[in-house]
Design an enzyme around this catalytic site. Sequence first.
Site, mmCIF file in Angstrom:
data_model
loop_
_atom_site.group_PDB
_atom_site.id
_atom_site.type_symbol
_atom_site.label_atom_id
_atom_site.label_comp_id
_atom_site.label_asym_id
_atom_site.label_seq_id
_atom_site.Cartn_x
_atom_site.Cartn_y
_atom_site.Cartn_z
ATOM 1 N N HIS A 23 -60.070 3.358 -57.867
ATOM 2 C CA HIS A 23 -59.231 2.947 -58.997
ATOM 3 C C HIS A 23 -59.634 3.713 -60.252
ATOM 4 O O HIS A 23 -60.802 4.044 -60.445
ATOM 5 C CB HIS A 23 -59.404 1.440 -59.226
ATOM 6 N N CYS B 78 -52.299 3.663 -61.233
ATOM 7 C CA CYS B 78 -53.421 3.561 -62.183
ATOM 8 C C CYS B 78 -53.780 4.889 -62.840
ATOM 9 O O CYS B 78 -54.049 4.935 -64.044
ATOM 10 C CB CYS B 78 -54.643 2.931 -61.510
ATOM 11 N N ASP C 268 -51.918 -0.920 -59.176
ATOM 12 C CA ASP C 268 -50.607 -0.988 -58.533
ATOM 13 C C ASP C 268 -50.175 0.343 -57.936
ATOM 14 O O ASP C 268 -49.003 0.545 -57.619
ATOM 15 C CB ASP C 268 -49.550 -1.454 -59.542
#
Length: 295
Positions: free
Chosen positions: A282, A161, A158
Site C-alpha cells: 500500500h 492508492c 482501494d
Amino acid sequence: MIDSILTEEELMQKHKKERKELQAQIQTLKKSICKGDKKKKKEIAEEIGRLEESLEKQHTEELNAWRLAHVTLNDQQTESAQVSKEVDKDNSSLEQSTHRISKAQKRREKKAIAEKERNQRIIEQETLNIFGKRNIETEAIKEILSKQNLMIYEIPSDGHCLYNAVVHQLKINGETPLSLDDLRTKTADYLKENMNDFLPFLSNPDSEDLLTPEEYEKYCNDVAETSAWGGAVELQVLSRILKCPIEVIQATGAPYIIGDEYSNDKKVTLTYHRHMYELGAHYNSVTKCVQDEES
C-alpha cells in the site's frame, strides 16, 4: 529466546542493528547478480524475501516474548500481594467460623477466575497488536518521517492508492491539480507509446513469462479503466509524466528516489507499506506534522 533482563530500548537497538546487518547482506546478494541473468535475479529476490520475512518473524517473536514476560512478572507481583491479603482474611474468617464455603462464594470465585483469564487473553492480544508486523512497520516509517517534520497522510486501500497519494502530493505542493482519472489515463497512454521501454519489466503473474504485445495492451487498458494496483513501473511513468522526482520512504532500507534527474523543487514523497493491509502492499502520502494545540 530473548533475554528478559534487556530493557525495551536495548531490545529495539538490537533489532535496529540486525536490520542494518541484513540490509548490508542484501546489498551483497544484489551485487552478485550478473547483468541479464534473470534466473539468478529471481533466486536472489526469493532469498531476500525469505531473509526479510525470517528477521521480521524473529523480531516479532522476541518482542512478544519480552512484553509477555514483563506483563507476567507484574501480574505475579500483584497476585502475590492479593494472595497475602486473602490469606490473612481467610485465617481471620477461619478463626471466627468453621462453616464450609457457601455455594455463592464458590460461584464468586469461579467468576473471578474466569475474569482473570479473560483479562490475560486481552493483554496477550494487545501485545500481538502492538508488536505485529503492521504496527512495527508503521512506527518505523513514522520515526523516519518525524526527522523531516512529516507525518503519514492516510490514503484509502482501494487499488487507487498510488495515484491518489500522488494527487494529494500535487495539491499540497501547489501543482496544477490532476484527478485520479487524469493520472491513470496519462500513465496508460505513456505506457502504450513506450512499450519497448517497459515490456521487459512486466511478466504474466501465472507463468512469469514476459507479456505478449496483446497482454501488454490489456495491461495498459487496465491501468486506465480499472482499479489495478500501481507499482514500480507506474512510479517510473508518473515521474516522467510529471517531470519530478518521486521519493519512496519504507520501513527498512534507505528511501529511494525515482527520477532524480529532475529538480527537487517539486518532489513527490510517498510511503510504502508491505504489511498495512492483508490484500497486499500500500502507498500513503505525507504531510507536515501538526503540532498539538495544547502543547
